[in-house]
Design a protein around this motif. Sequence first.
Motif, short mmCIF file in Angstrom:
data_model
loop_
_atom_site.label_atom_id
_atom_site.label_comp_id
_atom_site.label_asym_id
_atom_site.label_seq_id
_atom_site.Cartn_x
_atom_site.Cartn_y
_atom_site.Cartn_z
N SER A 124 0.92 -0.91 0.14
CA SER A 124 -0.01 -0.08 -0.09
C SER A 124 0.84 1.18 -0.07
O SER A 124 0.39 2.12 -0.91
N TYR A 125 2.09 1.10 0.80
CA TYR A 125 2.83 2.49 0.97
C TYR A 125 3.83 2.54 -0.48
O TYR A 125 3.82 3.87 -0.82
N LEU A 126 3.98 1.58 -1.16
CA LEU A 126 4.57 1.58 -2.36
C LEU A 126 3.78 2.11 -3.49
O LEU A 126 4.08 2.89 -4.20
N LEU A 146 3.36 5.78 -2.94
CA LEU A 146 4.79 6.52 -3.19
C LEU A 146 4.70 6.61 -4.58
O LEU A 146 5.05 7.47 -5.06
N LEU A 147 4.34 5.58 -5.44
CA LEU A 147 4.34 5.69 -6.92
C LEU A 147 3.36 6.85 -7.20
O LEU A 147 3.71 7.55 -8.24
N ILE A 148 2.20 7.04 -6.60
CA ILE A 148 1.16 8.22 -6.86
C ILE A 148 1.98 9.54 -6.70
O ILE A 148 1.93 10.39 -7.57
N TYR A 149 2.70 9.59 -5.47
CA TYR A 149 3.20 10.90 -5.02
C TYR A 149 4.42 11.05 -5.92
O TYR A 149 4.52 12.33 -6.20
N ALA A 150 4.82 10.19 -6.31
CA ALA A 150 6.14 10.37 -7.38
C ALA A 150 5.78 10.97 -8.74
O ALA A 150 6.22 11.92 -9.22
N ALA A 151 4.58 10.38 -9.29
CA ALA A 151 4.03 10.86 -10.28
C ALA A 151 3.59 12.34 -10.34
O ALA A 151 3.58 12.91 -11.35
N VAL A 152 2.91 12.48 -8.96
CA VAL A 152 2.58 13.94 -8.94
C VAL A 152 3.73 14.75 -8.89
O VAL A 152 3.79 16.00 -9.27
N ALA A 153 4.99 14.31 -8.36
CA ALA A 153 6.02 15.17 -8.18
C ALA A 153 6.75 15.54 -9.36
O ALA A 153 7.29 16.57 -9.77
N ALA A 173 10.21 17.41 -4.36
CA ALA A 173 10.63 15.99 -4.23
C ALA A 173 10.64 15.83 -2.89
O ALA A 173 10.37 14.63 -2.38
N SER A 174 10.99 16.89 -1.77
CA SER A 174 11.30 16.61 -0.39
C SER A 174 10.11 16.19 0.11
O SER A 174 10.19 15.62 1.12
N PHE A 175 8.83 16.59 -0.28
CA PHE A 175 7.71 16.12 0.49
C PHE A 175 7.45 14.54 0.24
O PHE A 175 7.02 13.97 1.14
N VAL A 176 7.71 14.29 -1.11
CA VAL A 176 7.86 12.91 -1.29
C VAL A 176 8.64 12.00 -0.33
O VAL A 176 8.43 11.00 0.15
N GLY A 177 9.99 12.65 -0.37
CA GLY A 177 10.95 11.80 0.70
C GLY A 177 10.63 11.92 2.10
O GLY A 177 10.67 10.99 2.78
N GLY A 178 10.02 12.96 2.40
CA GLY A 178 9.64 13.11 3.81
C GLY A 178 8.48 12.29 4.18
O GLY A 178 8.37 11.72 5.11
N PHE A 179 7.60 11.97 3.31
CA PHE A 179 6.51 10.92 3.22
C PHE A 179 7.06 9.50 3.53
O PHE A 179 6.57 8.78 4.36
N MET A 180 7.99 9.20 2.86
CA MET A 180 8.50 7.90 2.88
C MET A 180 9.39 7.65 4.07
O MET A 180 9.15 6.42 4.77
N MET A 181 9.88 8.52 4.60
CA MET A 181 10.68 8.55 6.10
C MET A 181 9.54 8.38 7.26
O MET A 181 10.03 7.53 8.02
N VAL A 198 17.36 1.54 5.38
CA VAL A 198 18.25 1.60 4.07
C VAL A 198 17.46 1.68 2.76
O VAL A 198 17.76 2.32 1.84
N PHE A 199 16.46 0.72 2.79
CA PHE A 199 15.55 0.72 1.53
C PHE A 199 14.86 2.18 1.61
O PHE A 199 14.79 2.48 0.16
N SER A 200 14.32 2.69 2.29
CA SER A 200 13.71 4.04 2.06
C SER A 200 14.73 4.99 1.88
O SER A 200 14.46 5.83 0.75
N ALA A 201 15.75 5.08 2.39
CA ALA A 201 16.80 5.92 2.00
C ALA A 201 17.27 5.78 0.45
O ALA A 201 17.43 7.06 -0.32
N ALA A 202 17.46 4.78 0.06
CA ALA A 202 17.83 4.51 -1.25
C ALA A 202 16.81 4.83 -2.25
O ALA A 202 17.14 5.51 -3.40
N VAL A 203 15.63 4.37 -1.98
CA VAL A 203 14.61 4.89 -2.87
C VAL A 203 14.11 6.47 -2.90
O VAL A 203 14.07 6.83 -4.03
N THR A 204 14.16 7.00 -1.80
CA THR A 204 13.96 8.48 -1.85
C THR A 204 15.33 9.16 -2.60
O THR A 204 15.12 10.13 -3.27
N ALA A 205 16.63 8.40 -2.31
CA ALA A 205 17.69 9.27 -3.32
C ALA A 205 17.34 8.86 -4.73
O ALA A 205 17.83 9.95 -5.54
#
Length: 217
Positions: A18-20, A23-30, A37-45, A91-98
């Motif tokens: 569900s989170y992924l 995240l895909l929806i938010y990334a598409a909006v970004a 992009a910072s908003f999406v990264g903050g959401f992931m964390m 680690v996974f979240s940091a890698a995805v946001t980067a």
Amino acid sequence: MTGLIWKDFLILRKTLRSYLMILLIYAAVAFSGFWSASFVGGFMMVMTAILPLNVFAYDKQAKWDVYGLSLPVGRAKTVAARYLSVLILFVFSAAVTALLGVALSLAGRMEEDLGQYLLTCAVCVVLSMLMNAAMLPLLYKFGSERARIMLAGVLGVVFLLGTIVLVPFGGLDWLKSLEEPTMEQVFAIPAVAAVGGLILLALSFLLSRRFYGNQDL
């Protein structure tokens, strides 16, 4: 212990899906330029910080602790497996946001500088690690239901401590100077923050191990 880590991710598989998806929806909006992009990264964390609460709640619902302690693992390794699961999520979240930031930068869809974005993500990672370092011992001591209520208090304490530390030493002015970070800061600050977060998690692990070891299940 590997089985315990795998068990945690099996518990979270539906939540992670569900989170992924979100995240895909938010990334598409970004990518469309409506959100930074910072908003999406903050959401992931933030989502990463909350996930351990769900694992404890499901464990209690399934009465896992009673069964798990009958296995030849021991309480210390059980706690260590939970902390390793949390680290893997970080680690996974940091890698995805980067990777998301790099993709947005290459596509020319990032409003802020890539270095500033990476520093923002690093701050989010450290805040998530601080939250888990404070929350995990509470979860082992009081259980998921009471710990959920304490979450707001933990966030308040983290914010208060951050303010107490930053304001007297000019930390707020230093944070403002990071709006245009140098390459040295982009690499050095996340590394120092990660080491600090790992030290706090290690201290948190010792406390959680003590609480769980004293529990009468």
